[in-house]
Design a protein around this motif. Structure first.
Motif, PDB file in Angstrom:
ATOM      1  N   GLY A 163       1.360  -1.106   0.204  1.00  0.00           N
ATOM      2  CA  GLY A 163       0.008  -0.008  -0.226  1.00  0.00           C
ATOM      3  C   GLY A 163       0.604   0.986  -0.327  1.00  0.00           C
ATOM      4  N   ALA A 164       1.948   1.285   1.074  1.00  0.00           N
ATOM      5  CA  ALA A 164       3.136   2.757   0.918  1.00  0.00           C
ATOM      6  C   ALA A 164       3.258   2.811  -0.771  1.00  0.00           C
ATOM      7  CB  ALA A 164       3.914   2.022   2.230  1.00  0.00           C
ATOM      8  N   MET A 165       4.154   1.470  -0.786  1.00  0.00           N
ATOM      9  CA  MET A 165       4.651   1.775  -2.169  1.00  0.00           C
ATOM     10  C   MET A 165       3.507   1.854  -3.254  1.00  0.00           C
ATOM     11  SD  MET A 165       7.718   0.694  -2.874  1.00  0.00           S
ATOM     12  CE  MET A 165       8.971  -0.507  -1.930  1.00  0.00           C
ATOM     13  N   ILE A 166       2.379   2.165  -3.577  1.00  0.00           N
ATOM     14  CA  ILE A 166       1.516   2.326  -3.782  1.00  0.00           C
ATOM     15  C   ILE A 166       0.741   3.725  -3.936  1.00  0.00           C
ATOM     16  CG2 ILE A 166      -1.662   2.424  -4.297  1.00  0.00           C
ATOM     17  CD1 ILE A 166      -1.737  -0.347  -4.434  1.00  0.00           C
ATOM     18  N   GLU A 167       1.286   4.378  -2.668  1.00  0.00           N
ATOM     19  CA  GLU A 167       0.717   5.437  -2.637  1.00  0.00           C
ATOM     20  C   GLU A 167       2.608   6.546  -3.437  1.00  0.00           C
ATOM     21  OE1 GLU A 167       1.088   8.837   1.316  1.00  0.00           O
ATOM     22  OE2 GLU A 167       0.669   6.735   1.453  1.00  0.00           O
ATOM     23  N   LEU A 168       3.341   5.537  -2.917  1.00  0.00           N
ATOM     24  CA  LEU A 168       4.885   6.400  -3.904  1.00  0.00           C
ATOM     25  C   LEU A 168       4.583   6.725  -5.394  1.00  0.00           C
ATOM     26  CD1 LEU A 168       7.167   4.575  -1.839  1.00  0.00           C
ATOM     27  CD2 LEU A 168       7.472   7.148  -2.109  1.00  0.00           C
ATOM     28  N   CYS A 169       4.480   5.380  -5.562  1.00  0.00           N
ATOM     29  CA  CYS A 169       4.115   5.619  -7.188  1.00  0.00           C
ATOM     30  C   CYS A 169       3.129   7.045  -7.613  1.00  0.00           C
ATOM     31  CB  CYS A 169       3.110   3.770  -7.391  1.00  0.00           C
ATOM     32  SG  CYS A 169       3.997   2.141  -7.806  1.00  0.00           S
ATOM     33  N   ASP A 170       1.890   6.708  -6.350  1.00  0.00           N
ATOM     34  CA  ASP A 170       1.014   7.737  -7.282  1.00  0.00           C
ATOM     35  C   ASP A 170       1.861   9.121  -7.314  1.00  0.00           C
ATOM     36  OD1 ASP A 170      -2.265   8.730  -7.905  1.00  0.00           O
ATOM     37  OD2 ASP A 170      -1.579   9.752  -5.599  1.00  0.00           O
ATOM     38  N   ARG A 171       2.607   9.524  -5.938  1.00  0.00           N
ATOM     39  CA  ARG A 171       3.065  10.810  -5.914  1.00  0.00           C
ATOM     40  C   ARG A 171       3.705  11.036  -6.765  1.00  0.00           C
ATOM     41  NH1 ARG A 171       5.244  12.033   0.345  1.00  0.00           N
ATOM     42  NH2 ARG A 171       2.994  11.032   1.052  1.00  0.00           N
ATOM     43  N   ILE A 172       4.815   9.564  -7.858  1.00  0.00           N
ATOM     44  CA  ILE A 172       5.896  10.533  -8.402  1.00  0.00           C
ATOM     45  C   ILE A 172       4.421   9.970 -10.476  1.00  0.00           C
ATOM     46  CG2 ILE A 172       7.794  10.242  -7.043  1.00  0.00           C
ATOM     47  CD1 ILE A 172       7.922   7.429  -8.631  1.00  0.00           C
ATOM     48  N   GLY A 173       3.354  10.288 -10.319  1.00  0.00           N
ATOM     49  CA  GLY A 173       2.758   9.187 -11.898  1.00  0.00           C
ATOM     50  C   GLY A 173       3.206   7.807 -12.003  1.00  0.00           C
ATOM     51  N   ALA A 174       4.361   6.884 -11.281  1.00  0.00           N
ATOM     52  CA  ALA A 174       4.947   5.749 -12.185  1.00  0.00           C
ATOM     53  C   ALA A 174       3.148   5.160 -12.058  1.00  0.00           C
ATOM     54  CB  ALA A 174       5.169   5.408 -10.740  1.00  0.00           C
ATOM     55  N   ASP A 175       3.190   4.486 -13.277  1.00  0.00           N
ATOM     56  CA  ASP A 175       1.548   3.610 -13.404  1.00  0.00           C
ATOM     57  C   ASP A 175       2.195   2.308 -13.154  1.00  0.00           C
ATOM     58  OD1 ASP A 175       3.468   2.163 -15.887  1.00  0.00           O
ATOM     59  OD2 ASP A 175       2.313   4.082 -17.392  1.00  0.00           O
ATOM     60  N   THR A 176       2.868   1.674 -12.837  1.00  0.00           N
ATOM     61  CA  THR A 176       3.029   0.630 -12.334  1.00  0.00           C
ATOM     62  C   THR A 176       4.318  -0.002 -11.621  1.00  0.00           C
ATOM     63  OG1 THR A 176       3.218   0.111 -15.030  1.00  0.00           O
ATOM     64  CG2 THR A 176       3.485  -2.200 -13.799  1.00  0.00           C
ATOM     65  N   LEU A 177       3.511  -1.009 -10.643  1.00  0.00           N
ATOM     66  CA  LEU A 177       4.034  -1.173  -9.630  1.00  0.00           C
ATOM     67  C   LEU A 177       4.735  -2.723  -9.777  1.00  0.00           C
ATOM     68  CD1 LEU A 177       5.815  -1.519  -6.108  1.00  0.00           C
ATOM     69  CD2 LEU A 177       2.978  -1.845  -5.742  1.00  0.00           C
ATOM     70  N   VAL A 178       6.063  -3.182  -9.153  1.00  0.00           N
ATOM     71  CA  VAL A 178       5.927  -4.305  -9.986  1.00  0.00           C
ATOM     72  C   VAL A 178       6.037  -5.256  -8.774  1.00  0.00           C
ATOM     73  CG1 VAL A 178       7.996  -6.771 -10.409  1.00  0.00           C
ATOM     74  CG2 VAL A 178       7.855  -3.968 -11.678  1.00  0.00           C
ATOM     75  N   HIS A 179       5.601  -7.041  -8.165  1.00  0.00           N
ATOM     76  CA  HIS A 179       5.307  -7.005  -7.305  1.00  0.00           C
ATOM     77  C   HIS A 179       5.389  -8.731  -7.405  1.00  0.00           C
ATOM     78  CE1 HIS A 179       3.425  -8.208  -3.398  1.00  0.00           C
ATOM     79  NE2 HIS A 179       3.224  -9.699  -4.266  1.00  0.00           N
ATOM     80  N   MET A 231      -5.650  -5.967  -3.607  1.00  0.00           N
ATOM     81  CA  MET A 231      -4.638  -4.516  -3.214  1.00  0.00           C
ATOM     82  C   MET A 231      -4.227  -4.356  -4.723  1.00  0.00           C
ATOM     83  SD  MET A 231      -2.204  -3.915  -0.724  1.00  0.00           S
ATOM     84  CE  MET A 231      -3.640  -3.812  -0.363  1.00  0.00           C
ATOM     85  N   ALA A 232      -5.173  -5.200  -5.917  1.00  0.00           N
ATOM     86  CA  ALA A 232      -5.619  -4.377  -7.366  1.00  0.00           C
ATOM     87  C   ALA A 232      -6.461  -3.355  -7.236  1.00  0.00           C
ATOM     88  CB  ALA A 232      -5.809  -5.877  -7.918  1.00  0.00           C
ATOM     89  N   ALA A 233      -7.097  -4.071  -6.365  1.00  0.00           N
ATOM     90  CA  ALA A 233      -8.512  -2.669  -5.975  1.00  0.00           C
ATOM     91  C   ALA A 233      -7.901  -1.160  -5.009  1.00  0.00           C
ATOM     92  CB  ALA A 233      -9.694  -2.945  -4.936  1.00  0.00           C
ATOM     93  N   LEU A 234      -6.879  -1.674  -4.844  1.00  0.00           N
ATOM     94  CA  LEU A 234      -6.542   0.115  -4.295  1.00  0.00           C
ATOM     95  C   LEU A 234      -5.249   0.888  -5.335  1.00  0.00           C
ATOM     96  CD1 LEU A 234      -5.709   1.686  -1.871  1.00  0.00           C
ATOM     97  CD2 LEU A 234      -3.222   0.929  -0.875  1.00  0.00           C
ATOM     98  N   ALA A 235      -5.180  -0.490  -5.360  1.00  0.00           N
ATOM     99  CA  ALA A 235      -4.485   0.651  -7.070  1.00  0.00           C
ATOM    100  C   ALA A 235      -5.096   1.329  -8.262  1.00  0.00           C
ATOM    101  CB  ALA A 235      -3.295  -0.480  -7.744  1.00  0.00           C
ATOM    102  N   GLY A 236      -5.607   0.538  -8.538  1.00  0.00           N
ATOM    103  CA  GLY A 236      -7.331   0.581  -9.224  1.00  0.00           C
ATOM    104  C   GLY A 236      -7.760   2.096  -8.317  1.00  0.00           C
ATOM    105  N   ARG A 237      -7.675   2.303  -7.632  1.00  0.00           N
ATOM    106  CA  ARG A 237      -8.263   3.476  -7.466  1.00  0.00           C
ATOM    107  C   ARG A 237      -6.916   4.815  -7.244  1.00  0.00           C
ATOM    108  NH1 ARG A 237     -10.539   0.157  -3.365  1.00  0.00           N
ATOM    109  NH2 ARG A 237      -8.473   0.685  -1.214  1.00  0.00           N
ATOM    110  N   HIS A 238      -6.203   4.587  -7.924  1.00  0.00           N
ATOM    111  CA  HIS A 238      -4.806   5.725  -7.736  1.00  0.00           C
ATOM    112  C   HIS A 238      -4.191   5.433  -9.152  1.00  0.00           C
ATOM    113  CE1 HIS A 238      -4.093   6.529  -3.888  1.00  0.00           C
ATOM    114  NE2 HIS A 238      -4.236   5.217  -3.716  1.00  0.00           N
ATOM    115  N   GLY A 239      -5.397   4.191  -9.953  1.00  0.00           N
ATOM    116  CA  GLY A 239      -4.483   4.624 -11.384  1.00  0.00           C
ATOM    117  C   GLY A 239      -3.323   3.885 -11.977  1.00  0.00           C
ATOM    118  N   ILE A 240      -2.883   2.926 -11.168  1.00  0.00           N
ATOM    119  CA  ILE A 240      -2.058   2.160 -11.612  1.00  0.00           C
ATOM    120  C   ILE A 240      -1.934   0.325 -11.991  1.00  0.00           C
ATOM    121  CG2 ILE A 240      -0.597   1.519  -9.653  1.00  0.00           C
ATOM    122  CD1 ILE A 240      -0.177   4.225  -8.341  1.00  0.00           C
TER     123      ILE A 240
END
Length: 307
Positions: free
Chosen positions: A97-113, A140-149
Motif C-alpha cells: 500500500g505504501a509503494m502504491i502511494e509512492l507510485c501515485d506521488r511520482i506518476g508511476a503507472d506500474t508497481l512490480v510485485h 491490492m489491485a483494487a487499491l492500485a486501481g483507485r490510483h490509476g496504477i
C-alpha cells in the motif's frame, strides 16, 4: 502512455543504492542520457517506507528528484514481497500500500510485485497458499486501481526443491483468477528459463502461456542454470560459470529472445525493462538497441494485424 502499441516504452531499472537518494538521482540521469523511454525505480533499497508507512521527508525529496526528469516511471516493490506469507501478510500488504502511494506521488503507472512462495507441501496446502495470495492480490489491485496504477505480478524461480513457486503458466492462472484490469503479468524471461530448467518444464510453452496477460517485461540474459552452486567469491565467477540469475547484458547468455519475440504478444502499453545494472554501464547502449529491435518485432506484427 501510447496504448496502441503492445510495447510502448523501453528502458532500464535503477540499481539499489541503500537509501542514498543522490545516487538514485545519478542512476536515473544515466538512464535518461542513454535515450531510454522509461526508468524502473528499485525502491526496495531506498528507505522510503518504515513499518508500512511512507517516510514523509524522504518521500518529498524522492518526488522532487523524479520531477527533474521528463520520463515514464515504473516502480519495483520489495524483493521479499510474498502474499503467501500468512504470518506477515498484514505487514506485506501495508508495504505494498505504501509503494502504491509512492507510485501515485511520482506518476508511476506500474508497481512490480513478486509472485509468492511457501514451503513445499501437499496439493491441498499449495491450493491454500494460492487462495491466500489471490485474495491479497485482489485487495491490492483494487487499491492500485483507485490510483490509476496496475500491479505487475512477476514470475520467480525456486532456490531448491523445498520451496513452492508457481511456474509462469500458473502465475498466468493467478492473474486470470483475480480478474482485475489493475493486475497484469510480468514475464521475467531469465527467471522462467531457470525455473524451467530446474523443474523440467517446457520453457517456450511457459512463456507463451504467460504472454497473453503480460503487461510488463523484464529482460536480462543468463544461461538458465539453477543455483546448483551458490558460493562465489566474486560476481565474475558466477558469470564465468554461467550459474544463476546473472542479470547479464543481452547477448552475454543464451536466452533465445529473437525466437520468443517472434511468437508472443503482450498487452497494450507494456514497458520493456532491462534489469541490467550499472556494473554493465558500458554495455547498456548495445542492450538498449537490441531490446528496441525485439520490441519492434511484436509491434510490427501488431501493426500488420491492425491494418
Amino acid at each position: 502512455m501510447t496504448a496502441t502499441l503492445p510495447i510502448s516504452h523501453v528502458g532500464f531499472s535503477t540499481s539499489p543504492h541503500k537509501g542514498d537518494l543522490a545516487s538514485l538521482e545519478a542512476s536515473i540521469a544515466e538512464i535518461v542520457d542513454l535515450g531510454a523511454d522509461v526508468v524502473e525505480l528499485g525502491l526496495f533499497g531506498e528507505d522510503l517506507i518504515s513499518g508500512g508507512r511512507v517516510i514523509e521527508g524522504r518521500a518529498r525529496h524522492f518526488a522532487e528528484i523524479c520531477a527533474k526528469f521528463d520520463i515514464r516511471y515504473t516502480v519495483h516493490g520489495l524483493i521479499v514481497s510474498n502474499f503467501m506469507d500468512e504470518a506477515h501478510l498484514a505487514y506485506q500488504k501495508a508495504a505494498v500500500g505504501a509503494m502504491i502511494e509512492l507510485c501515485d506521488r511520482i506518476g508511476a503507472d506500474t508497481l512490480v510485485h513478486h509472485s509468492g512462495h511457501a514451503p513445499i507441501g501437499s496439493r491441498p496446502l499449495l491450493t491454500h497458499y494460492d487462495r491466500v495470495e489471490r485474495a491479497a492480490l485482489a485487495e491490492m489491485a483494487a487499491l492500485a486501481g483507485r490510483h490509476g496504477i496496475r500491479i505487475a505480478l512477476e514470475n520467480i524461480f525456486a532456490v531448491d526443491n523445498s520451496e513452492y513457486r508457481q511456474l509462469p503458466s500458473e502465475v498466468a492462472a493467478t492473474v486470470h483468477s483475480v480478474g482485475s484490469p489493475h493486475l497484469v503479468g510480468l514475464i521475467d524471461f531469465s527467471h522462467a528459463y531457470i525455473e524451467a530448467t530446474r523443474t523440467g518444464a517446457d520453457f517456450v510453452h511457459e512463456i507463451k502461456a504467460f504472454a497473453p496477460v503480460a503487461g510488463h517485461l523484464h529482460l536480462h540474459d543468463s544461461f538458465g542454470r539453477p543455483y546448483t552452486m551458490s558460493k562465489f567469491y566474486y560476481t565474475s565467477e558466477a558469470i564465468a560459470l554461467g550459474i544463476g540469475d546473472l542479470h547479464l547484458p543481452l547477448g552475454w547468455g543464451d536466452l533465445p529472445f529473437e525466437a520468443l519475440f517472434n511468437e508472443i504478444d503482450v498487452l497494450p502499453g507494456t514497458a520493456l525493462i532491462m534489469e541490467i545494472g550499472e556494473r554493465f554501464s558500458a554495455e547498456r547502449a548495445d542492450s538498449l538497441e537490441r531490446a528496441r529491435a525485439l520490441a519492434a518485432r511484436i509491434n510490427a506484427r501488431h501493426a500488420v494485424a491492425a491494418a
